[in-house]
Scaffold this motif. Structure first.
Motif, PDB file in Angstrom:
ATOM      1  N   THR A   1      -0.760  -6.666  -6.603  1.00  0.00           N
ATOM      2  CA  THR A   1      -1.653  -6.166  -5.572  1.00  0.00           C
ATOM      3  C   THR A   1      -1.630  -4.649  -5.557  1.00  0.00           C
ATOM      4  O   THR A   1      -0.564  -4.034  -5.415  1.00  0.00           O
ATOM      5  CB  THR A   1      -1.242  -6.701  -4.193  1.00  0.00           C
ATOM      6  OG1 THR A   1      -1.200  -8.133  -4.241  1.00  0.00           O
ATOM      7  CG2 THR A   1      -2.232  -6.269  -3.127  1.00  0.00           C
ATOM      8  N   ALA A   2      -2.808  -4.041  -5.742  1.00  0.00           N
ATOM      9  CA  ALA A   2      -2.932  -2.587  -5.687  1.00  0.00           C
ATOM     10  C   ALA A   2      -2.819  -2.133  -4.236  1.00  0.00           C
ATOM     11  O   ALA A   2      -2.944  -2.946  -3.307  1.00  0.00           O
ATOM     12  CB  ALA A   2      -4.270  -2.158  -6.286  1.00  0.00           C
ATOM     13  N   PRO A   3      -2.580  -0.826  -4.001  1.00  0.00           N
ATOM     14  CA  PRO A   3      -2.389  -0.329  -2.626  1.00  0.00           C
ATOM     15  C   PRO A   3      -3.516  -0.713  -1.662  1.00  0.00           C
ATOM     16  O   PRO A   3      -3.263  -0.936  -0.490  1.00  0.00           O
ATOM     17  CB  PRO A   3      -2.317   1.193  -2.821  1.00  0.00           C
ATOM     18  CG  PRO A   3      -1.741   1.356  -4.197  1.00  0.00           C
ATOM     19  CD  PRO A   3      -2.307   0.225  -5.002  1.00  0.00           C
ATOM     20  N   LYS A   4      -4.751  -0.807  -2.138  1.00  0.00           N
ATOM     21  CA  LYS A   4      -5.862  -1.143  -1.251  1.00  0.00           C
ATOM     22  C   LYS A   4      -6.082  -2.649  -1.122  1.00  0.00           C
ATOM     23  O   LYS A   4      -7.098  -3.087  -0.586  1.00  0.00           O
ATOM     24  CB  LYS A   4      -7.149  -0.473  -1.737  1.00  0.00           C
ATOM     25  CG  LYS A   4      -7.122   1.041  -1.604  1.00  0.00           C
ATOM     26  CD  LYS A   4      -8.461   1.654  -1.980  1.00  0.00           C
ATOM     27  CE  LYS A   4      -8.442   3.172  -1.809  1.00  0.00           C
ATOM     28  NZ  LYS A   4      -9.751   3.784  -2.159  1.00  0.00           N
ATOM     29  N   GLY A   5      -5.141  -3.441  -1.632  1.00  0.00           N
ATOM     30  CA  GLY A   5      -5.242  -4.888  -1.490  1.00  0.00           C
ATOM     31  C   GLY A   5      -5.974  -5.584  -2.616  1.00  0.00           C
ATOM     32  O   GLY A   5      -6.153  -6.803  -2.569  1.00  0.00           O
TER      33      GLY A   5
END
Length: 968
Positions: free
Chosen positions: A461-465
């Motif tokens: 999961t990337a920081p922005k979801g």
């Protein structure tokens, strides 16, 4: 890695990364190449208990389970590692170095596929004996392994500094988790576990149990039809139906080409891929979302007919085999440019259309470059952040300086550092250049598969979801998932919005079909600031040099401006040939993409030109010609075997040896530097359209260009250019401004979103309140809109209230004096709403007003910011080491809008763009010229001599200094 394992006598090797499979495919392929059995696994940390569990894929289903387990733990922080494994299918071996964790796993999954791990170079003899006794008592199998963190002993320092960088600590604060953690020390494993022969036997047995085949290279597409045959039939039907509409009765060449392309697509199994991309484009088109296909896929008539691309490959004489052929070793992808404002709508559709489990964005690897490596290593050795940044600032952006050069720069930053530390920092900085630093989300790559993505790659999961593949684009391609690039493009939004405004004003959209005389004049003079792909200094100079006049010329320039043609001398030769052709009276519209028809001497500018030359002299098809081209581009021009093959084919075809040798010399010289016309054509079309709109509809063009600002220049440079072409840019108005720049009468009104510190919800409130009733005063505004102090002052400073509060100084003083006094209703009470101002104020000067606007908008709507600086020339310093030198002939003053530094061999050069009320001027400054530090937005005066090359002018500065600001 595989070769190293083979060298040390291993028949198998396991890679167990911590929580990921980032390097798994490279390890897998390297081992297979070396004849070593690859074992893929990962060490997972349970987010609930903190226990560590190692997983090894025994087979293909186990690999899918491994990917699924990793993905579960990265997505769900409350799931335990054992729960994540339980969701996975059979085919996983479970290993733990902790007795209780191994026992819990054995009780849950059975003892047959669970091992308690003994790691001699991480644990002491007593701990190993205790674990072995525990395993015997509980009926657990034991397994011996050696933790490897680097290949050789000398690499341990690199491993240690990378660990320190990762943890944000110094090397004194971290330690290697294992002793003798190099591959060359693995031979000690057998002696370390001599008392536990069963552990070594289980290691060998586990290796024998692994039968993992990933079947790399075979594509996996989602199906829109129930079978491949039906997909082929549907693609054929769509293409043939469109052929009749787009080519009519005069499409004999198109029909023959279409039949050939469809056969190739069917043989390669790519019909589903074309249908998937066409489906995405159809969705965008149905909702009015601007989309344009680009890349090598533009060379496909099938892509053109089903709507994926918008450039006619027959008219542009593009070659399908450059995109796709049966000899190509890899699968190409198709890139789509999408309006940047609506790209998320398209991505969301892809997730909904094909299932969220089957779709993911692609990750990319950000690697250490020289400056970053030096800065981080310096901090790991205890230098302060300031000292580390100072070291980075003394190193070039590009290239890889030697350890000696880094050590020399370090000596100027911290002279007192002892020599050993200085050499260690320099050596390790140079070593880790190119190493992966962190993972991030690819700018547009997305994959759609035939089954859940976790069958092929773990997700994180990337920081922005956003869910992202752990594999980067290269590993994604090897595992069989073909990416689709959905790229946000601002020029598509610009063209769409400008066209909408033009249609509203003129009753019809602009006609940009054919070449146009007025646009030709703009191109020829290089007046293409704010035009997509045509605004850089190098491009504007090149347009002047080649006297560009047509869309085809714009396409040519896009190919020639690339670094390769410049470095290889092809750009310069093309300019010379075209100038010679013009002097000799040849036609100037020479850029039709076909070597045989060009009047510039047949220089192969495009890769398609190279293919035609190879095919012409050897008789091979374009597919084999493309293999030749690829070899040449990768540096095979000096390969005697390649030359011999070309000459053999040429002579067999009937080309005499002298002609073949001359052709080979021509092809070899330029093939490395050519650019694909399939890539250049769609950009050329968009670039020409932007130039056309700027020429004929500057008002609507600049309203859209400022709304969709991008490129190498700051926003203020585009505002200045709008002013130069006669557009009045109005300041923001609390009663008139829209959210963004908008056409207002014959001017462009600055939008509220340009005002610094103004929050989106405040803008929403302003627009909503204004619909009910215009604002009558600042006090009225503050009674109706809940703006904070910073927002209100920014609005006043930007001039947004000037229409209702002409005395900006009085409005600001009154607000500052009365802020915080609440009326009974809770609104701010202002005594000056209907009465004279009680506060004595001093009116702002015109210069002060413009400075306030610049501070809150980052540009001045009414004057060029050069007015803020002294215009009187100051004494200028000559080149370093000179005594003034020859007197320069010209002084150019302007704001620094862009800068680039070029350094190859010898002294470097700075290329500056200085913006003044008359235009943007290009300046060259040598590294030897004494100067102040360059800063974007600052004002400079450069003095030197003008250089003219084929109609393009550049000032070579002998001296340059920064201008002082005028007092208020």
């Amino acid at each position: 890695m595989g070769a190293c394992l083979k060298q040390h006598g291993f028949r198998a090797g396991a890679l167990r990364d911590r929580g990921d499979l980032y390097g798994a495919l490279e390890f897998y392929e390297g081992c297979l190449t070396a004849g070593v059995k690859p074992i893929i696994g990962a060490d997972l940390t349970c987010p609930v208990s903190g226990a560590e569990i190692g997983l090894v894929a025994l087979n293909r289903e186990g690999y899918a389970g491994l990917c699924a387990a990793i993905s579960s733990l990265t997505a769900e922080r409350e799931v335990s590692a054992l729960e994540a494994i339980e969701r996975a299918p059979e085919g996983l071996a479970i290993i733990s170095a902790e007795g209780e964790t191994a026992l819990a796993a054995a009780d849950r999954f059975g003892r047959e596929r669970v091992w308690l791990e003994l790691v001699p170079n991480r644990e002491g003899a007593r701990a190993i004996r205790s674990k072995a006794d525990f395993a015997r008592a509980k009926g657990l199998k034991i397994l011996g392994s050696w933790e490897v963190l680097c290949l050789q002993e000398c690499d341990q320092a690199t491993s240690l500094v990378l660990r320190a960088i990762d943890e944000g600590r110094t090397i004194d604060e971290v330690a290697m988790p294992a002793r003798e953690a190099s591959l060359e020390r693995c031979s000690a494993l057998e002696g370390a576990l001599a008392a536990y022969p069963e552990a070594l036997a289980e290691s060998a047995r586990l290796a024998e149990m692994v039968e993992l085949s990933l079947d790399l290279g075979r594509p996996h597409f989602p199906r829109l039809e129930s079978s491949h045959g039906e997909s082929v039939s549907r693609l054929r039907r769509l293409a043939w139906d469109a052929l009749a509409r787009k080519y009519g009765a005069h499409g004999e060449a198109a029909r023959a080409r279409l039949a050939q392309e469809l056969d190739t697509i069917e043989k390669l199994g790519l019909a589903d891929y074309f249908l998937v991309v066409a489906d995405i484009v159809a969705f965008a088109a149905a909702r009015g979302i601007p989309v344009a296909g680009r890349g090598s896929g533009v060379g496909s008539i099938v892509a053109y007919l089903v709507g994926i691309t918008q450039v006619d490959p027959v008219a542009e004489q593009l070659i399908f085999e450059r995109f796709l052929n049966e000899l190509r070793p890899d699968y190409p992808d198709i890139d789509l440019d999408i309006s940047w404002k609506r790209r998320d709508e398209v991505i969301d559709y892809v997730y909904r259309r094909f299932g969220r489990a089957n779709v993911a964005m692609i990750s990319t690897r950000a690697c250490f470059e020289t400056r970053l490596a030096a800065r981080e290593v310096a901090k790991a050795f205890g230098l302060s952040p300031y000292e580390a940044q100072a070291l980075a600032d003394r190193l070039p952006y590009h290239g890889s300086p030697t350890a000696g050069a880094i050590a020399a720069a370090l000596g100027t930053v911290k002279p007192g550092l002892d020599g050993e530390h200085r050499e260690s920092i320099a050596r390790l900085s140079a070593t880790i250049v190119g190493f992966p630093n962190h993972s991030s989300v690819h700018c547009g790559g997305i994959v759609v598969s035939d089954r859940p993505i976790t069958y092929y790659t773990p997700l994180e999961t990337a920081p922005k979801g956003i869910r992202v593949t752990q594999f980067d684009m290269h590993s994604i391609e090897r595992i069989g998932l073909i990416k689709i690039d959905l790229l946000g493009n601002r020029v598509l939004s610009l063209l769409e919005e400008a066209t909408r405004d033009i249609q509203a004003a003129c009753g019809r959209p602009p006609d940009i079909q054919g070449d146009d005389a007025r646009t030709a004049s703009v191109l020829e003079r290089g007046q293409t600031m704010s035009c997509f792909q045509l605004e850089s200094p190098a491009m504007r100079n090149l347009l002047c040099m080649i006297r560009a006049r047509t869309r085809a010329d714009a396409t040519l320039a896009l190919a020639l401006v690339r670094p390769g043609p410049s470095a290889g001398g092809m750009k310069q030769e093309f300019v010379r040939r075209r100038a010679r052709a013009r002097r000799d009276g040849a036609a100037t519209d020479v850029a039709d993409g076909h070597v045989a028809q060009r009047t510039d001497g047949g220089l192969p500018v495009f890769e398609e030109d190279v293919l035609r030359l190879i095919a012409k002299h050897t008789g091979v098809g374009f597919a084999e010609a493309d293999i030749f081209r690829r070899c040449l581009k990768e540096g095979g021009g000096d390969d005697p075997a390649l030359q011999d093959k070309f000459l053999f084919l040429a002579e067999t075809w009937g080309t005499d040896r002298a002609t073949a040798l001359e052709a080979w010399s021509h092809i070899r010289r330029f093939a490395r530097y050519t650019f694909s016309k399939a890539h250049a054509s769609p950009f050329g079309t968009l670039a020409y359209a932007a130039a056309y709109l700027k020429t004929h509809f500057p008002l609507q063009f600049y309203a859209a260009a400022l709304r969709n600002h991008s490129g190498m220049y700051p926003l203020w440079a585009h505002v200045n250019e709008a002013r130069r072409v006669g557009i009045v840019v109005l300041p923001p108005s609390i009663n008139r401004s829209e959210r963004d720049f908008a056409v207002e009468g014959t001017s462009v009104r600055t939008g509220l979103s340009s005002v610094k510190h103004l929050a989106g919800h405040t803008i929403d409130a302003i627009l909503a309140e204004r619909q009910r009733e215009p604002f009558r005063s600042l006090g009225d505004f503050l009674c109706r809109v809940a703006s904070d102090r910073e927002e209100t002052l920014a609005l006043v400073s930007s001039g947004a209230f000037d229409e209702i509060e002409p005395a900006r100084c009085e409005a600001m003083a009154e607000y500052l004096a009365t802020r915080g006094k609440l009326a009974p209703t809770g609104a701010l009470a202002f005594s000056f709403a209907d009465t004279p101002r009680p506060f004595p104020t001093r009116a702002f000067t015109a210069l002060q007003l413009r400075r306030m606007e610049y501070a809150t908008l980052a540009f001045s709507p009414l004057v060029h910011p050069l007015e803020f600086f002294y215009h009187a020339p100051q004494p200028l310093r000559g080149p370093a080491g000179s005594k003034g030198g020859r007197q320069p002939r010209l002084v150019v003053r302007g704001l620094l809008a862009a800068l680039r530094h070029y350094h190859d061999r010898g002294p470097g050069l700075w290329f500056l763009s200085l913006d003044d009320p008359d235009g943007i001027h290009e300046i060259i400054v040598g590294d030897g010229v004494t100067r102040d530090r360059f800063e974007i937005g600052a004002a400079y005066a450069a003095e030197g001599a003008i250089q003219h090359r084929f109609g393009a002018a550049t000032l070579k500065a002998a001296a340059i200094h920064r201008l002082g600001e005028r007092p208020d």
